[in-house]
Enzyme design. Structure first.
Site, short mmCIF file in Angstrom:
data_model
loop_
_atom_site.label_atom_id
_atom_site.label_comp_id
_atom_site.label_asym_id
_atom_site.label_seq_id
_atom_site.Cartn_x
_atom_site.Cartn_y
_atom_site.Cartn_z
N TYR A 217 0.78 -1.22 0.00
CA TYR A 217 0.00 0.00 0.00
C TYR A 217 0.82 1.28 0.00
CZ TYR A 217 -4.19 2.73 0.43
OH TYR A 217 -5.21 3.60 0.15
N LYS A 226 7.22 8.51 0.05
CA LYS A 226 7.58 8.91 1.41
C LYS A 226 8.98 8.40 1.79
CE LYS A 226 4.03 11.33 1.80
NZ LYS A 226 2.70 11.12 2.11
N CYS A 270 -5.08 16.07 5.31
CA CYS A 270 -5.52 17.35 5.88
C CYS A 270 -5.62 18.46 4.84
CB CYS A 270 -4.60 17.77 7.02
SG CYS A 270 -4.78 16.69 8.46
N ASP A 297 2.08 16.95 -2.69
CA ASP A 297 2.43 16.17 -1.49
C ASP A 297 3.86 16.39 -0.98
OD1 ASP A 297 1.30 14.20 0.38
OD2 ASP A 297 2.82 12.83 -0.38
N ARG A 390 -7.87 5.71 -2.49
CA ARG A 390 -7.00 6.66 -3.20
C ARG A 390 -7.17 6.56 -4.71
NH1 ARG A 390 -3.29 10.06 0.00
NH2 ARG A 390 -3.80 9.38 2.10
P1 GTP Z 1 -2.40 13.01 1.91
O1 GTP Z 1 -2.45 12.59 0.48
O2 GTP Z 1 -2.75 11.92 2.86
O3 GTP Z 1 -1.09 13.64 2.27
O4 GTP Z 1 -3.62 14.07 2.14
P2 GTP Z 1 -3.80 15.59 1.71
O5 GTP Z 1 -3.12 16.47 2.69
O6 GTP Z 1 -3.46 15.78 0.27
O7 GTP Z 1 -5.39 15.80 1.93
P3 GTP Z 1 -6.56 15.92 0.85
O8 GTP Z 1 -6.49 17.20 0.08
O9 GTP Z 1 -6.61 14.69 0.06
O10 GTP Z 1 -7.83 16.02 1.81
C1 GTP Z 1 -8.11 15.02 2.76
C2 GTP Z 1 -9.57 15.09 3.17
O11 GTP Z 1 -9.87 16.38 3.70
C3 GTP Z 1 -10.53 14.87 2.00
O12 GTP Z 1 -11.60 14.09 2.43
C4 GTP Z 1 -10.97 16.25 1.64
O13 GTP Z 1 -12.26 16.26 1.06
C5 GTP Z 1 -10.94 16.98 2.99
N1 GTP Z 1 -10.64 18.42 2.82
C6 GTP Z 1 -9.66 18.97 2.06
N2 GTP Z 1 -9.70 20.32 2.09
C7 GTP Z 1 -10.73 20.64 2.91
C8 GTP Z 1 -11.28 21.88 3.35
O14 GTP Z 1 -10.84 22.99 2.99
N3 GTP Z 1 -12.34 21.82 4.22
C9 GTP Z 1 -12.85 20.62 4.63
N4 GTP Z 1 -13.88 20.64 5.47
N5 GTP Z 1 -12.37 19.43 4.23
C10 GTP Z 1 -11.31 19.43 3.38
C1 SPV Z 2 0.24 10.40 3.28
O1 SPV Z 2 -0.14 9.53 4.09
O2 SPV Z 2 0.73 11.49 3.64
C2 SPV Z 2 0.06 10.16 1.82
C3 SPV Z 2 -0.37 8.83 1.39
O3 SPV Z 2 0.33 11.04 1.03
S1 SPV Z 2 0.94 7.68 1.35
O4 SPV Z 2 1.50 7.66 0.02
O5 SPV Z 2 0.36 6.37 1.69
O6 SPV Z 2 1.95 8.06 2.31
MN MN Z 3 0.92 12.95 2.08
#
Ligand code: GTP
Ligand code: SPV
Ligand code: MN
Length: 604
Positions: A217, A226, A270, A297, A390
């Site tokens: 995964y 990462k 987040c 990322d 994802r």
């Molecule tokens: P990783 O890939 O794990 O590093 O995550 P990321 O930081 O790229 O987060 P991503 O943008 O995929 O958002 C993660 C979750 O937060 C999703 O379910 C989004 O819909 C939600 N989300 C993102 N931006 C916002 C926002 O501005 N407000 C709210 N309420 N939710 C958000």
């Molecule tokens: C994270 O967890 O911050 C991601 C997904 O971007 S992974 O590639 O599984 O680390």
């Molecule tokens: Mn990430």
């Protein structure tokens, strides 16, 4: 059945079983050593060609690893279901292997280098009998960039190969970038029996080596991401004076044509991908505002000697993004990006060969096959997609890709934003007084844990710079490195803190988020360009309620005040909860951290 141990020279009956003529002797020697250890039935050297993608994709379909989706709706898209015990990064099984424990520091799991190899060698011993080993050469970073790094991942997972060709610049291009050099990251990966009892993700920064066993995964298995681009790269960055960070990188173009690049560190799940692909509200696009994505990322940043400014590249070539919550309302650019050439992992399958996840549409499909392959209906009482499901899509699919995404020289970073997921306490936006204060803010950032990593969810933990799981060395030295970077810069980025996730007493988000985050970004950009007002508060520079544009939003000025409110009792509790991290660092806490905390306390 006895299986011959193929050597590189023997395995010539199969296509691509011979070493690529472009691979240098250091590579072929190491690959042969790993073949002798893992003893695969076959070896396939990947070249990154389209013909190879077609061939491997068909093999993955035949093996049941991928399910082809509706070609009319989702051309060249596939669904993969991972083992239900293997759906997120496993931080407790992730190790930094160094001669001394102090080199890994108090926030990493540690194994002594030799002990690490000794633990994993028996697991890899013969683990690829009956399987194929794929040799996957790849480059992290735009081709020709002085920071670009070559890696070679050996894996028995065809899913990993197909993901790596989206996420990295994969294939013969890597041999060209490497030339005769020995400087490539040796990445060894096996699914093993996908048993959490025999799952280890081990990093050997001083051997430029990663050994990952027992998981297929994401960050556990796509070793360029990462493992290389953050954990190994952060060590190199510290030694060589640059930075590898868990950040998105976006461009914002004003109606006047002024372009400002912003990097933002939010912990896993987040909001990085969403912020990086933001489409501004209509009012802003009508005015001529345009947001473009460099990365979603990871960034690598260095100080340009001529200008003294911080520059950055995105080492990746694709997005491994969270699907739940992604829709045409929240992130249209991501929806477009995953309309073709995409691998979906752990989403639901609808009867017409389409995919679905929680939040994609308001109405759930009447029936589907859930992420575990079970019949599902909206009243079945379980989620159709996994919370950490994802999409893997090439960045070229992003309609808002920044023109500089492939530029080896990167872009100038004007602002760095830190932001966690905080239901309470932390306001929507504020600015650090200066770099050192900004580093303190990043270092003490807390965030509620998410489904991106195995473990309890929704508990606030300290996640310095969103890098807690990704710093490949001692956090003490990492923080010192951040403080010292300031001295290399003649003009440093402004540092901000945001929180899109503050809730009211009923548990509803106070801020609409997503595209509307443009309104906060606008203030940030105006601060960087010396245009916007801010008032001094105990925690930093803050916009007054009237400094954030809320025209056309359902948010009232009162709600805006609530979003921006700072409760001194809560701030005190926050300072107390930072002690956990300070105590871990014990006598090693950089003095800037202590001074900043004292200054904060005196301001209260
Ligand atoms: P990783 O890939 O794990 O590093 O995550 P990321 O930081 O790229 O987060 P991503 O943008 O995929 O958002 C993660 C979750 O937060 C999703 O379910 C989004 O819909 C939600 N989300 C993102 N931006 C916002 C926002 O501005 N407000 C709210 N309420 N939710 C958000
Ligand atoms: C994270 O967890 O911050 C991601 C997904 O971007 S992974 O590639 O599984 O680390
Ligand atoms: Mn990430």
């Amino acid at each position: 059945m006895t299986i011959a141990n193929p050597t590189i020279s023997q395995a010539s009956t199969i296509d691509h079983s011979k070493p690529s003529p472009a691979a240098n002797v250091q590579v072929t020697k190491w690959v042969q050593k790993m073949i002798d250890l893992c003893r695969p039935d076959q070896v396939v050297w990947c070249d990154g060609s389209k013909a190879e993608r077609v061939r491997l994709t068909q093999q993955a379909i035949d093996a049941g690893v991928l399910i082809k989706l509706n070609e009319q709706k989702l051309p060249n898209c596939y669904l993969h279901r991972s083992n239900p015990n293997d759906v997120a990064r496993s931080e407790h099984l992730t190790f930094i292997c160094t001669p001394s424990e102090d080199m890994a520091g108090p926030t990493n799991n540690w194994m002594e280098t030799k002990a690490g190899y000794a633990k994993l060698r028996p697991l890899f011993d013969g683990c690829m009998k009956g399987r194929t080993m794929y040799v996957v050469p790849f480059v992290m970073g735009p081709i020709g960039s002085p920071l670009a790094k070559v890696g070679v991942e050996l894996t028995d997972s065809i899913y990993v190969v197909l993901n790596m060709r989206i996420m990295t610049r994969m294939g013969d291009v890597a041999w060209k970038q490497l030339g005769e050099s020995d400087e490539f990251t040796r990445c060894l990966h096996s699914l093993g029996d996908v048993n959490p009892e025999r799952r280890y993700i081990c990093h050997f920064p001083y051997d430029n080596t990663i050994w990952s066993f027992g998981s297929g995964y994401g960050g556990n298995a796509l070793l360029g991401k990462k493992c290389l681009a953050l954990r190994i790269a952060s060590v190199l960055g510290q030694q060589q004076g640059w930075m590898a960070e868990h950040m998105l990188l976006m461009g914002a173009q004003s109606p006047q044509g002024e372009k400002t690049y912003v990097a933002a560190a939010f912990p896993s799940s987040c909001g990085k991908t969403n912020f990086a692909m933001l489409i501004p509200p209509k009012k802003y696009t009508d005015q001529g505002w345009k947001i473009t994505t460099v990365g979603d990322d990871i960034v690598w940043m260095w100080v340009d000697e001529k200008s003294g400014r911080l520059r950055a590249i995105n080492p990746e070539a694709g997005y491994f993004g969270v699907v739940p919550g992604t829709s045409l309302h929240t992130n249209p650019n991501a929806m477009f990006a995953m309309n073709k050439d995409t691998i979906y992992t752990n989403v639901a399958l609808t009867p017409d060969g389409d995919v679905w996840w929680e939040g994609k549409t308001d109405a759930a499909p009447p029936k589907a096959i859930d992420w575990q392959g079970q019949e599902w209906t909206p009243d079945s009482g379980r989620k159709a997609s996994h919370p950490n499901s994802r999409f893997t899509a090439p960045m070229v699919n992003n309609p808002a890709l920044d023109p500089a995404a492939n530029d080896p020289d990167g872009v100038v970073v004007s602002a760095i934003i830190f932001g966690g997921r905080r239901s309470r306490t932390i306001p929507l936006v504020f600015q650090a007084f200066n770099w050192v204060h900004g580093v303190y803010l990043g270092a003490t950032m807390g965030s509620e844990t998410t489904a991106a990593a195995v473990g309890q969810q929704g508990v606030v933990r300290r996640d310095p710079m969103a890098m807690l799981p990704f710093i490949g060395y001692n956090i003490r030295d990492y923080l010192v490195h951040w403080f010292r970077m300031r001295k290399k810069m003649s003009d440093c980025p402004r540092i901000f803190n945001v929180n899109w996730f503050r809730k009211d007493d009923q548990g509803r988000y106070l801020w609409p988020g997503f595209g509307e985050n443009m309104r906060v970004l606008k203030w940030i950009i105006d601060r960087c360009q010396g245009r916007a007002y801010a008032k001094e508060t105990a925690i930093g520079w803050m916009p007054r309620a009237e400094d954030i544009d809320i025209e056309g939003l359902a948010v009232t000025r009162d709600q805006m005040k609530q979003l921006q409110s700072v409760n001194l009792e809560e701030v005190k509790a926050e300072i107390m909860s930072q002690e956990e991290l300070f105590l871990k660092l014990a006598g090693d806490l950089p003095k800037e951290m202590i001074f900043q905390r004292e200054l904060l306390v005196t301001r209260l």
